[in-house]
Design an enzyme around this catalytic site. Structure first.
Site, short mmCIF file in Angstrom:
data_model
loop_
_atom_site.label_atom_id
_atom_site.label_comp_id
_atom_site.label_asym_id
_atom_site.label_seq_id
_atom_site.Cartn_x
_atom_site.Cartn_y
_atom_site.Cartn_z
N ARG A 72 0.84 -1.22 0.00
CA ARG A 72 0.00 0.00 0.00
C ARG A 72 0.86 1.25 0.00
NH1 ARG A 72 -4.00 -1.21 4.87
NH2 ARG A 72 -5.10 0.71 4.31
N HIS A 121 -7.12 6.50 12.77
CA HIS A 121 -6.56 5.15 12.62
C HIS A 121 -5.08 5.18 12.30
CE1 HIS A 121 -10.90 3.70 11.63
NE2 HIS A 121 -10.69 3.82 12.92
N CYS A 152 16.97 0.09 19.09
CA CYS A 152 16.93 -1.06 20.02
C CYS A 152 16.84 -2.39 19.30
CB CYS A 152 15.76 -0.91 21.00
SG CYS A 152 14.17 -1.27 20.23
C1 BV8 Z 1 -11.57 -1.52 18.80
C2 BV8 Z 1 -6.24 1.06 9.86
C3 BV8 Z 1 -11.46 -2.28 21.04
C4 BV8 Z 1 -5.61 -0.19 9.39
C5 BV8 Z 1 -8.57 0.47 10.24
C6 BV8 Z 1 -15.43 -8.45 15.65
C7 BV8 Z 1 -14.11 -8.84 15.75
C8 BV8 Z 1 -13.08 -7.90 15.99
C9 BV8 Z 1 -13.40 -6.53 16.15
C10 BV8 Z 1 -14.73 -6.17 16.06
C11 BV8 Z 1 -15.74 -7.11 15.81
N1 BV8 Z 1 -16.92 -6.43 15.76
C12 BV8 Z 1 -16.68 -5.12 15.96
C13 BV8 Z 1 -15.38 -4.95 16.17
C14 BV8 Z 1 -14.71 -3.67 16.45
C15 BV8 Z 1 -13.97 -3.27 15.18
C16 BV8 Z 1 -14.99 -2.99 14.09
O1 BV8 Z 1 -15.66 -1.98 14.12
N2 BV8 Z 1 -15.07 -3.91 13.11
C17 BV8 Z 1 -16.02 -3.72 12.02
C18 BV8 Z 1 -15.39 -4.22 10.71
C19 BV8 Z 1 -17.28 -4.50 12.38
N3 BV8 Z 1 -13.25 -2.07 15.52
C20 BV8 Z 1 -12.02 -2.18 16.02
O2 BV8 Z 1 -11.42 -3.22 16.15
C21 BV8 Z 1 -11.40 -0.87 16.48
N4 BV8 Z 1 -10.83 -1.07 17.78
O3 BV8 Z 1 -12.75 -1.70 18.75
O4 BV8 Z 1 -10.80 -1.79 19.90
C22 BV8 Z 1 -10.68 -1.79 22.18
C23 BV8 Z 1 -11.16 -0.73 22.94
C24 BV8 Z 1 -10.43 -0.30 24.01
C25 BV8 Z 1 -9.20 -0.89 24.32
C26 BV8 Z 1 -8.72 -1.95 23.54
C27 BV8 Z 1 -9.44 -2.39 22.46
C28 BV8 Z 1 -10.27 -0.45 15.56
C29 BV8 Z 1 -10.82 -0.18 14.18
C30 BV8 Z 1 -9.71 0.42 13.32
C31 BV8 Z 1 -9.26 -0.63 12.33
N5 BV8 Z 1 -8.28 0.00 11.42
N6 BV8 Z 1 -7.66 1.04 9.47
C32 BV8 Z 1 -5.54 -0.24 7.89
O5 BV8 Z 1 -6.15 0.62 7.22
O6 BV8 Z 1 -4.84 -1.13 7.39
S1 BV8 Z 1 -10.18 0.45 9.74
C33 BV8 Z 1 -10.32 0.64 8.05
O7 BV8 Z 1 -11.74 0.69 7.80
C34 BV8 Z 1 -9.79 1.93 7.49
O8 BV8 Z 1 -9.32 2.85 8.47
C35 BV8 Z 1 -11.03 2.52 6.83
O9 BV8 Z 1 -10.99 3.86 6.75
C36 BV8 Z 1 -12.04 2.06 7.79
C37 BV8 Z 1 -13.48 2.25 7.51
O10 BV8 Z 1 -13.72 1.89 6.18
P1 BV8 Z 1 -14.19 3.09 5.20
O11 BV8 Z 1 -13.20 4.19 5.29
O12 BV8 Z 1 -15.60 3.43 5.48
O13 BV8 Z 1 -14.01 2.41 3.81
P2 BV8 Z 1 -15.04 1.43 3.08
O14 BV8 Z 1 -14.32 0.80 1.93
O15 BV8 Z 1 -15.71 0.56 4.10
O16 BV8 Z 1 -16.16 2.41 2.51
C38 BV8 Z 1 -15.84 3.30 1.46
C39 BV8 Z 1 -17.08 4.13 1.26
O17 BV8 Z 1 -16.81 5.09 0.26
C40 BV8 Z 1 -18.27 3.31 0.76
O18 BV8 Z 1 -19.41 3.74 1.44
C41 BV8 Z 1 -18.36 3.68 -0.73
O19 BV8 Z 1 -19.69 3.70 -1.18
C42 BV8 Z 1 -17.83 5.08 -0.72
N7 BV8 Z 1 -17.20 5.53 -1.96
C43 BV8 Z 1 -16.44 4.80 -2.82
N8 BV8 Z 1 -16.01 5.62 -3.82
C44 BV8 Z 1 -16.49 6.87 -3.55
C45 BV8 Z 1 -17.26 6.81 -2.37
N9 BV8 Z 1 -17.87 7.88 -1.84
C46 BV8 Z 1 -17.71 9.06 -2.50
N10 BV8 Z 1 -16.99 9.19 -3.62
C47 BV8 Z 1 -16.38 8.12 -4.18
N11 BV8 Z 1 -15.66 8.29 -5.31
ZN ZN Z 2 13.25 0.62 19.29
#
Ligand code: BV8
Ligand code: ZN
Length: 250
Positions: A72, A121, A152
């Site tokens: 990426r 994120h 380190c």
């Molecule tokens: C947390 C960085 C707890 C990394 C990202 C089951 C198992 C495990 C976890 C969970 C679970 N159920 C729920 C969870 C929690 C989980 C979660 O929400 N999962 C979801 C999938 C259900 N969340 C977490 O784990 C978070 N942490 O809960 O920790 C905790 C709390 C306290 C203490 C300790 C622990 C952490 C979540 C962060 C994950 N990291 N990114 C990487 O990128 O590699 S998330 C990743 O998804 C990206 O950041 C991305 O931005 C994000 C959201 O996706 P979108 O940005 O919305 O992108 P997507 O493709 O989905 O949508 C694109 C949209 O654009 C669409 O609507 C499309 O129609 C539209 N579009 C397309 N083209 C256009 C457009 N719109 C306009 N114009 C266009 N041209």
């Molecule tokens: Zn280090």
């Protein structure tokens, strides 16, 4: 064709307010050539998020995880902001208080000149040592297959938030405060399925903000929106700015 009356409606909700938040997801970078997460060509197509974007995956197979992130980084090194990023940077200059809260890690908002940017994120270009915790900005740099800390010797990791990891507390608190105080929130290019980030839209709405969504299709945030502008962010946002200008605001 953009819906002129909805654009006017959205512009009138922004006209005369001072406190605006923009909340963005991968869709805002789509027209720059960055694959979205859940679209057909989604970045997760070769990898499942659980495979590569979790601490467990990194502990199990750091080489695979770095392959995913280095791919990426390589892709992003040649990509530029698109009119959606540029318009958000312009909107920042037009509102007294403007906060850009992004879920994206691609660094394109900063490249477009956005300031006061909250990267919920993390950032793909920043690396963090798993040993001593030091971080380095490595924008555009080619990293080794498994980068190690110069100080380190421990493994470096991408300074991004993986699934199951907490969001950076300071950034989260600032984002939460911003959406609790804003008069309107522009929700751009997010499927609003990843929490806790996606919950910020409801926080804004509950605090009385007008919610304007920009997306090519309905999303989980659409029912919270007062106005849904359907179209590509790179076209809708410049048109919204133009509608604001003709309403003679700012
Ligand atoms: C947390 C960085 C707890 C990394 C990202 C089951 C198992 C495990 C976890 C969970 C679970 N159920 C729920 C969870 C929690 C989980 C979660 O929400 N999962 C979801 C999938 C259900 N969340 C977490 O784990 C978070 N942490 O809960 O920790 C905790 C709390 C306290 C203490 C300790 C622990 C952490 C979540 C962060 C994950 N990291 N990114 C990487 O990128 O590699 S998330 C990743 O998804 C990206 O950041 C991305 O931005 C994000 C959201 O996706 P979108 O940005 O919305 O992108 P997507 O493709 O989905 O949508 C694109 C949209 O654009 C669409 O609507 C499309 O129609 C539209 N579009 C397309 N083209 C256009 C457009 N719109 C306009 N114009 C266009 N041209
Ligand atoms: Zn280090």
């Amino acid at each position: 064709m953009l819906n002129e009356s909805l654009l006017e409606q959205a512009a009138s909700k922004l006209h005369g307010i001072t406190d605006l938040v923009a909340f963005t997801g991968a869709g805002v970078s789509a027209e720059s050539g960055v694959p979205t997460f859940r679209g057909a060509e989604g970045v997760w197509k070769n990898f499942r998020a659980e495979e590569v974007a979790t601490p467990e995956a990194f502990a199990r197979d750091p080489k695979l995880v770095w392959e995913f992130y280095n791919d990426r980084r390589d892709l992003l090194a040649d990509l530029q902001p698109n009119p959606a990023h540029d318009t958000l940077a312009e909107l920042q200059r037009r509102f007294e208080r403007f906060t850009l809260v992004t879920q994206n890690i691609d660094g394109l908002h900063a490249l477009a000149g956005s300031r006061n940017l909250l990267e919920l994120h993390g950032n793909l270009w920043r690396v963090r040592c798993t040993g001593c915790g030091q971080t380095w900005e490595t924008v555009g740099e080619k990293l080794p297959a498994i980068p190690e800390c110069e100080s380190c010797g421990a493994l470096l990791r991408p300074d991004v938030v993986w699934f199951g990891e907490a969001l950076p507390e300071q950034v989260w608190n600032e984002a939460f405060t911003a959406v609790s105080q804003c008069e309107a929130i522009l929700v751009v290019g997010t499927s609003a399925v990843v929490y806790p980030a996606a919950g910020l839209v409801e926080v804004a709405r509950r605090h009385g903000a007008q919610v304007i969504e920009v997306n090519i299709e309905p999303t989980a945030a659409s029912e919270s929106a007062d106005v849904c502008l359907h179209g590509r962010a790179g076209e809708v946002l410049p048109a919204l700015l133009e509608a604001l200008r003709t309403q003679g605001s700012g």
